[in-house]
Write an enzyme that holds these catalytic residues in place. Structure first.
Site, PDB file in Angstrom:
ATOM      1  N   LYS A  31       0.980  -1.216   0.021  1.00 17.90           N
ATOM      2  CA  LYS A  31       0.034  -0.052   0.065  1.00 17.90           C
ATOM      3  C   LYS A  31       0.816   1.237  -0.122  1.00 17.90           C
ATOM      4  O   LYS A  31       1.485   1.614   0.911  1.00 17.90           O
ATOM      5  CB  LYS A  31      -0.724  -0.058   1.401  1.00 17.90           C
TER       6      LYS A  31
ATOM      7  N   GLY B 270       7.142   5.029   7.954  1.00 23.10           N
ATOM      8  CA  GLY B 270       6.348   6.276   7.816  1.00 23.10           C
ATOM      9  C   GLY B 270       6.716   7.117   9.273  1.00 23.10           C
ATOM     10  O   GLY B 270       7.581   6.899   9.920  1.00 23.10           O
ATOM     11  N   SER B 271       5.673   7.979   9.827  1.00 21.20           N
ATOM     12  CA  SER B 271       5.786   8.707  10.836  1.00 21.20           C
ATOM     13  C   SER B 271       5.780   7.822  12.378  1.00 21.20           C
ATOM     14  O   SER B 271       5.284   6.777  12.464  1.00 21.20           O
ATOM     15  CB  SER B 271       4.982   9.850  10.927  1.00 21.20           C
ATOM     16  N   THR B 272       6.422   8.275  13.145  1.00 19.27           N
ATOM     17  CA  THR B 272       6.518   7.742  14.251  1.00 19.27           C
ATOM     18  C   THR B 272       5.022   7.516  15.039  1.00 19.27           C
ATOM     19  O   THR B 272       4.663   6.434  15.475  1.00 19.27           O
ATOM     20  CB  THR B 272       7.558   8.282  15.728  1.00 19.27           C
TER      21      THR B 272
ATOM     22  N   GLY C 157       3.357   4.935  13.083  1.00 16.89           N
ATOM     23  CA  GLY C 157       3.972   3.501  13.521  1.00 16.89           C
ATOM     24  C   GLY C 157       3.199   2.909  14.893  1.00 16.89           C
ATOM     25  O   GLY C 157       3.261   1.887  15.238  1.00 16.89           O
TER      26      GLY C 157
ATOM     27  N   GLU D  39       9.992   1.549  10.286  1.00 21.96           N
ATOM     28  CA  GLU D  39      11.057   2.533   9.992  1.00 21.96           C
ATOM     29  C   GLU D  39      10.509   3.854  10.346  1.00 21.96           C
ATOM     30  O   GLU D  39       9.549   4.265   9.393  1.00 21.96           O
ATOM     31  CB  GLU D  39      11.899   2.108   8.703  1.00 21.96           C
TER      32      GLU D  39
ATOM     33  N   CYS E 296      13.661  11.166   6.238  1.00 23.13           N
ATOM     34  CA  CYS E 296      13.776  10.513   7.946  1.00 23.13           C
ATOM     35  C   CYS E 296      14.797  10.960   8.258  1.00 23.13           C
ATOM     36  O   CYS E 296      15.028  11.207   9.516  1.00 23.13           O
ATOM     37  CB  CYS E 296      13.443   9.074   7.827  1.00 23.13           C
TER      38      CYS E 296
ATOM     39  N   GLU F  72      10.983  16.667  14.319  1.00 25.87           N
ATOM     40  CA  GLU F  72      11.163  16.385  12.878  1.00 25.87           C
ATOM     41  C   GLU F  72      10.152  17.165  12.087  1.00 25.87           C
ATOM     42  O   GLU F  72       8.990  17.044  12.098  1.00 25.87           O
ATOM     43  CB  GLU F  72      10.874  14.802  12.809  1.00 25.87           C
TER      44      GLU F  72
HETATM   45  P1  NAD Z   1       2.770   8.507   7.458  1.00 33.05           P
HETATM   46  O1  NAD Z   1       2.939   7.858   8.664  1.00 33.05           O
HETATM   47  O2  NAD Z   1       1.575   9.522   7.441  1.00 33.05           O
HETATM   48  O3  NAD Z   1       2.207   7.609   6.380  1.00 33.05           O
HETATM   49  C1  NAD Z   1       3.044   6.410   5.849  1.00 33.05           C
HETATM   50  C2  NAD Z   1       2.171   5.401   5.284  1.00 33.05           C
HETATM   51  O4  NAD Z   1       1.139   4.749   6.234  1.00 33.05           O
HETATM   52  C3  NAD Z   1       1.343   6.080   4.154  1.00 33.05           C
HETATM   53  O5  NAD Z   1       1.296   4.804   3.235  1.00 33.05           O
HETATM   54  C4  NAD Z   1      -0.140   6.011   4.778  1.00 33.05           C
HETATM   55  O6  NAD Z   1      -1.126   6.231   3.922  1.00 33.05           O
HETATM   56  C5  NAD Z   1      -0.010   4.973   5.880  1.00 33.05           C
HETATM   57  N1  NAD Z   1      -0.948   5.422   6.911  1.00 33.05           N
HETATM   58  C6  NAD Z   1      -1.236   6.482   7.500  1.00 33.05           C
HETATM   59  N2  NAD Z   1      -2.219   6.184   8.447  1.00 33.05           N
HETATM   60  C7  NAD Z   1      -2.102   4.865   8.600  1.00 33.05           C
HETATM   61  C8  NAD Z   1      -2.753   3.937   9.544  1.00 33.05           C
HETATM   62  N3  NAD Z   1      -3.789   4.370  10.639  1.00 33.05           N
HETATM   63  N4  NAD Z   1      -2.700   2.615   9.390  1.00 33.05           N
HETATM   64  C9  NAD Z   1      -2.078   1.991   8.569  1.00 33.05           C
HETATM   65  N5  NAD Z   1      -1.407   2.865   7.469  1.00 33.05           N
HETATM   66  C10 NAD Z   1      -1.331   4.238   7.499  1.00 33.05           C
HETATM   67  O7  NAD Z   1       4.015   9.002   7.067  1.00 33.05           O
HETATM   68  P2  NAD Z   1       4.560  10.066   5.840  1.00 33.05           P
HETATM   69  O8  NAD Z   1       4.047  11.345   5.976  1.00 33.05           O
HETATM   70  O9  NAD Z   1       4.026   9.244   4.498  1.00 33.05           O
HETATM   71  O10 NAD Z   1       5.781   9.940   5.565  1.00 33.05           O
HETATM   72  C11 NAD Z   1       6.819  10.695   6.576  1.00 33.05           C
HETATM   73  C12 NAD Z   1       7.368   9.980   7.768  1.00 33.05           C
HETATM   74  O11 NAD Z   1       7.930   8.796   7.305  1.00 33.05           O
HETATM   75  C13 NAD Z   1       8.166  10.849   8.593  1.00 33.05           C
HETATM   76  O12 NAD Z   1       8.086  10.784   9.671  1.00 33.05           O
HETATM   77  C14 NAD Z   1       9.694  10.148   8.140  1.00 33.05           C
HETATM   78  O13 NAD Z   1      10.855  10.312   8.960  1.00 33.05           O
HETATM   79  C15 NAD Z   1       9.258   8.584   7.874  1.00 33.05           C
HETATM   80  N6  NAD Z   1      10.104   7.971   7.252  1.00 33.05           N
HETATM   81  C16 NAD Z   1      10.932   7.057   7.782  1.00 33.05           C
HETATM   82  C17 NAD Z   1      12.158   6.411   7.037  1.00 33.05           C
HETATM   83  C18 NAD Z   1      12.675   5.089   7.795  1.00 33.05           C
HETATM   84  O14 NAD Z   1      13.460   4.700   7.091  1.00 33.05           O
HETATM   85  N7  NAD Z   1      13.099   5.430   8.834  1.00 33.05           N
HETATM   86  C19 NAD Z   1      11.885   6.765   5.623  1.00 33.05           C
HETATM   87  C20 NAD Z   1      11.026   7.453   5.135  1.00 33.05           C
HETATM   88  C21 NAD Z   1      10.137   8.054   5.980  1.00 33.05           C
END
Ligand code: NAD
Length: 490
Positions: free
Chosen positions: A183, A236-238, A241, A258, A292, A393
């Site tokens: 997804k 994605g975001s903490t 996560g 991650e 990130c 962040e």
């Molecule tokens: P996000 O957490 O908003 O979304 C990430 C993914 O999760 C998207 O596909 C989103 O549609 C999905 N999502 C959102 N809510 C969800 C839920 N309740 N259940 C399941 N899936 C859900 O993050 P973002 O804004 O897309 O990305 C930015 C964040 O990602 C930043 O915090 C960044 O640091 C982090 N990031 C981490 C790494 C790493 O390797 N550590 C790499 C890239 C980005």
């Protein structure tokens, strides 16, 4: 604005389930926008819970199918290699698609795509090296372990490196013999859908790689909570996560996270300035700072701080801001209007608390950039500790710098965060470099280069930056489970 190649047709995409492009059960779809112009470039389906179920069913059937389950692991590796080749063959198309969808400079998008084929090639070689052990036990017994694939693995990817971060989990998952449902982030689904198409062209059986598109809160959540999903890989975001961990807790599903970071770069007085200044620039403003591992917390030894900041400010002033698809662009727009507003709010908070930007602080004035989500690369000197740009962040082109007199003080400030993803150190003193690396509380430390990673090196965060590890040899073990077999030979 001169935007070569910007005349993209608004293409219609389907979900990718069971080896074919299919519409959503609801037939609903949404537009994907070009962040440089806010114009639509594609329409993608909004998946429903029925589509989630259909994608997971398709992955489950493919997992149970002897065509995949019993495939010689060397041949499985060969399929990954062929997928790498498909990515090489579609290099320009993928790079343009990624650049247009994310807004990132085309040269960065090319780097991402090159990284992706290297990921598939790296894990291709590992498919037939996933082995167990024989364990000495008392008496006439044979004990051995086998590593078996988990089953259906769900992958949730963010929008900043859409293809790369999806592939980072998909490549080892497939190499280990799992089947996948991806997804992608709803803002950036295009290259993930293309990857599934290329996997079919490479010869993967239908259903081995499925892609569903739609909002994370519904479709992402529906996918990770699905009863037939065996593992979850989330980037994605903490905050998301943490929610996701709660969702999978009831089913005790192996999960790798991650997450975010607030990453320090420490520059000692003996650092090579001609390397460290561009390192700070690149570490903060690559992908418009939407990383990130953005090195957004710069700690400069006081003997060099003012000269360093003067050079950095000069280099920031000469950065070319524009549409990513334009070859000369060095920094593109932010992903969406909403996200640009969030980043601007963090900048405004810093200014309201008394920090004065040495560079940027607002959108560019150029009329040609007005329709896009642009912000200037922003540099704060010595922002107050409680300001958002100092602690959070920000996930945009915002760098905060402080000077230090004492190394212990710098390390303490570097570690003073809930995150622990990556850190940079700049010095010519090898002994000091190792000692600082040892004291930094981060999953990744790089010395005299930032940021840097390879498919073969672990990518992982400590503290609230993550759980588990991506990349490298060890990542493949996450996608397997151990079975111990004991045979009584008497
Ligand atoms: P996000 O957490 O908003 O979304 C990430 C993914 O999760 C998207 O596909 C989103 O549609 C999905 N999502 C959102 N809510 C969800 C839920 N309740 N259940 C399941 N899936 C859900 O993050 P973002 O804004 O897309 O990305 C930015 C964040 O990602 C930043 O915090 C960044 O640091 C982090 N990031 C981490 C790494 C790493 O390797 N550590 C790499 C890239 C980005």
């Amino acid at each position: 604005m001169d935007r070569p190649g910007a005349q993209v047709v608004e293409q219609e995409y389907g979900l990718f389930i069971g080896g074919a492009s299919v519409p959503s059960a609801s037939r609903a779809s949404s537009s994907v926008l070009d962040p440089a112009t806010s114009r639509p470039i594609a329409r993608v389906p909004s998946a429903t819970h029925d589509d989630v179920a259909s994608a997971v069913d398709s992955a489950r059937s493919a997992f149970e199918n002897p065509a995949w389950r019993d495939l010689d692991p060397s041949k499985r590796g060969r399929l990954l290699w062929l997928l790498g080749q498909q990515i090489r063959d579609h290099f320009d198309e993928l790079a343009r698609l990624e650049s247009q969808n994310v807004g990132k400079p085309i040269r960065e998008a090319r780097g991402d795509v090159a990284y992706v084929y290297k990921l598939f090639e790296y894990y291709a070689g590992m498919a037939d090296k996933i082995q167990g052990a024989t364990i000495p036990v008392p008496g006439a017994r044979l004990d051995y372990t086998v590593r078996e694939p988990l089953g259906v693995t769900a992958h949730i990817a963010p929008w900043n490196y859409p293809l790369l971060l999806a592939s980072r989990g998909i490549a080892p998952a497939l190499a280990a013999g799992n089947t996948v449902v991806l997804k992608p982030a709803s803002l950036t689904p295009l290259t993930g859908l293309k990857l599934a198409e290329l996997a079919m062209a490479a010869g993967f059986p239908p259903g081995v790689l499925n892609v569903i598109t739609g909002p994370g809160r519904e479709i992402g959540a529906g996918l990770v909570s699905h009863a037939d999903v065996d593992a979850v890989t989330f980037t994605g975001s903490t905050d998301t996560g943490k929610q996701l961990l709660r969702m999978v807790a009831d089913r005790v599903v192996p999960t790798t996270l991650e997450l975010g970071g607030k990453n320090p770069q420490i520059v000692l007085a003996d650092a090579k300035m001609d390397r460290a200044v561009p390192g700070a620039l690149w570490g903060a403003y690559q992908n418009a700072g939407q990383m990130c591992w953005a090195g957004s917390k710069l700690l400069l030894h006081r003997d060099i701080a003012s000269a360093f900041l003067a050079k950095l400010t000069n280099q920031i002033a000469s950065m070319r801001i524009g549409a990513g698809i334009d070859d000369s662009t060095q920094m593109g727009p932010l992903i969406s209007r909403e996200h640009a507003a969030t980043v601007q709010a963090a900048i405004d908070d810093g200014i309201e608390r008394g920090a004065k930007p040495l560079a940027g602080g607002h959108p560019p004035d150029a009329p040609a950039l007005r329709e896009g989500n642009f912000l200037l690369p922003t540099l704060f000197e010595d922002p107050p500790e409680e300001s958002r740009v100092a602690r959070e962040e920000v996930f945009g082109p915002v760098l905060s710098a402080w000077s230090f007199a004492d190394l212990d003080e710098a390390i303490e400030r570097a570690n003073d965060t809930r995150y622990g993803l990556s850190a940079g150190v700049w010095t010519q003193d090898v002994g000091k470099a190792h000692s600082i690396a040892r004291r930094l509380k981060a999953g990744m430390v790089s010395v005299n280069e930032y940021p840097v990673t390879f498919p073969q090196t672990p990518f992982l965060g400590w503290k609230e930056s993550g759980l588990g590890q991506e990349q490298g040899v060890d990542a493949i073990f996450f996608y397997t489970r151990v079975k111990n077999v004991l045979v009584n030979l008497e």
